[in-house]
Design a protein around this motif. Structure first.
Motif, short mmCIF file in Angstrom:
data_model
loop_
_atom_site.label_atom_id
_atom_site.label_comp_id
_atom_site.label_asym_id
_atom_site.label_seq_id
_atom_site.Cartn_x
_atom_site.Cartn_y
_atom_site.Cartn_z
N PHE A 36 0.80 -1.22 0.00
CA PHE A 36 0.00 0.00 0.00
C PHE A 36 0.83 1.28 0.00
O PHE A 36 0.51 2.22 -0.73
N PRO A 37 1.91 1.38 0.78
CA PRO A 37 2.71 2.61 0.67
C PRO A 37 3.24 2.84 -0.74
O PRO A 37 3.32 3.98 -1.20
N LEU A 38 3.58 1.76 -1.45
CA LEU A 38 4.02 1.91 -2.84
C LEU A 38 2.88 2.41 -3.72
O LEU A 38 3.07 3.27 -4.57
N LEU A 39 1.69 1.87 -3.50
CA LEU A 39 0.50 2.32 -4.23
C LEU A 39 0.23 3.79 -3.95
O LEU A 39 0.01 4.58 -4.88
N PHE A 40 0.26 4.16 -2.67
CA PHE A 40 -0.02 5.55 -2.31
C PHE A 40 1.02 6.50 -2.92
O PHE A 40 0.68 7.56 -3.43
N ALA A 41 2.29 6.11 -2.86
CA ALA A 41 3.35 6.96 -3.43
C ALA A 41 3.18 7.07 -4.94
O ALA A 41 3.35 8.15 -5.52
N ARG A 42 2.83 5.97 -5.59
CA ARG A 42 2.64 5.98 -7.04
C ARG A 42 1.47 6.89 -7.43
O ARG A 42 1.46 7.46 -8.51
N GLN A 43 0.49 7.01 -6.52
CA GLN A 43 -0.66 7.87 -6.78
C GLN A 43 -0.39 9.33 -6.42
O GLN A 43 -1.28 10.16 -6.48
N GLY A 44 0.84 9.62 -5.99
CA GLY A 44 1.23 10.99 -5.74
C GLY A 44 1.10 11.47 -4.30
O GLY A 44 1.29 12.66 -4.04
N LEU A 45 0.79 10.60 -3.37
CA LEU A 45 0.69 11.02 -1.97
C LEU A 45 2.07 11.34 -1.41
O LEU A 45 3.06 10.68 -1.74
N SER A 46 2.12 12.35 -0.58
CA SER A 46 3.38 12.71 0.07
C SER A 46 3.70 11.70 1.16
O SER A 46 2.84 10.94 1.60
N LEU A 47 4.93 11.74 1.61
CA LEU A 47 5.35 10.86 2.70
C LEU A 47 4.52 11.13 3.96
O LEU A 47 4.15 10.19 4.67
N GLU A 48 4.19 12.39 4.20
CA GLU A 48 3.38 12.74 5.36
C GLU A 48 1.97 12.15 5.26
O GLU A 48 1.44 11.63 6.24
N ALA A 49 1.38 12.21 4.07
CA ALA A 49 0.03 11.66 3.88
C ALA A 49 0.05 10.14 4.05
O ALA A 49 -0.88 9.57 4.65
N ILE A 50 1.08 9.49 3.55
CA ILE A 50 1.21 8.05 3.73
C ILE A 50 1.34 7.73 5.22
O ILE A 50 0.72 6.79 5.73
#
Length: 194
Positions: A36-50
Motif C-alpha cells: 500500500f505505501p508503494l501504491l499511495f506513493a505511485r498515486q502521488g501522496l506525500s510521505l506525510e500523507a502516507i
C-alpha cells in the motif's frame, strides 16, 4: 512440545482454526503494508500523507482493542473473529480500488477496526481452548503461526511488486488497477521477450 505443536496446529479444530486465521490475518497485513505505501506513493501522496494513513490504522487498532477484548468476553469470540476477517477483506478492496486520500483513509480505519476485532480475540480463543497444563505452549504455537503470516506476506508482496513491475515494463499490464489485479502473468509472453 512436539505433541502440543501438532495438537495446536492440526488436531484440535478450534486451535488449528485460530492458527490459520492468525496466519491469514497477518499475511494480509504484511502484504497490505508492504504494497500500500508503494501504491499511495505511485498515486502521488506525500510521505506525510502516507504516514497519516498508517497512523490511522494503528490508532484505530490500539483504541479499538481496548473495547473488543472485553467485549469478546461477553459476546463470544467467533463473530468478532469472523466479522474482523470480513471487515479486513472489504477494507483491502476499498484501498486497492480507491482513488483518493479520503477513500484510502476509510480503508485504513476499516483495517484498524478489523485488527482490533480479531487480534486480541484470536489470542483469547486459544487460551479458552487450551488446557492450563499446556496453555502457554499452545499460545506460543499460535503466535508462531500468526507471526509467520507477516513473513509470508512480506515475501509475497515483494514477489508481487517485482512481478507487476516486470509486467508493466514489458507493456502488457493494463493501466486500470482492477484489470491489473486480474491480469494473467502470461500476458507478458510476447514474441521476442524470451
Amino acid at each position: 512440545m512436539r505433541e502440543i505443536f501438532f495438537a495446536t496446529t492440526f488436531r484440535e479444530p478450534a486451535l488449528s482454526a485460530s492458527c490459520a486465521a492468525g496466519l491469514t490475518n497477518n499475511l494480509n497485513d504484511g502484504m497490505a503494508w508492504g504494497l500500500f505505501p508503494l501504491l499511495f506513493a505511485r498515486q502521488g501522496l506525500s510521505l506525510e500523507a502516507i504516514g497519516v494513513l498508517v497512523a490511522l490504522y494503528s490508532l484505530v487498532w490500539a483504541l479499538g482493542q481496548l473495547i473488543t477484548g472485553a467485549y469478546s468476553d461477553r459476546v463470544g469470540r467467533k463473530w468478532l473473529i469472523v466479522g474482523g476477517l470480513a471487515v479486513q477483506a472489504a477494507s483491502l478492496g476499498v484501498i486497492a480500488t480507491g482513488q483518493s486520500f479520503a477513500v484510502w483513509a476509510f480503508g485504513a480505519i476499516g483495517l484498524g477496526a478489523r485488527t482490533a476485532m480479531a487480534y486480541p480475540t484470536l489470542l483469547a480463543a486459544v487460551s479458552d481452548v487450551a488446557r492450563p497444563e499446556w496453555r502457554a505452549s499452545a499460545v506460543g504455537v499460535y503466535r508462531f503461526w500468526r507471526d509467520a503470516g507477516f513473513v509470508v506476506g512480506a515475501i509475497l508482496s515483494g514477489m508481487l511488486a517485482d512481478l507487476l513491475d516486470w509486467l508493466r515494463q514489458c507493456g502488457s499490464l493494463p493501466r486500470s488497477r482492477p484489470l491489473a489485479l486480474a491480469w494473467s502473468p502470461f500476458g507478458c509472453m510476447k514474441p521476442g521477450l524470451w
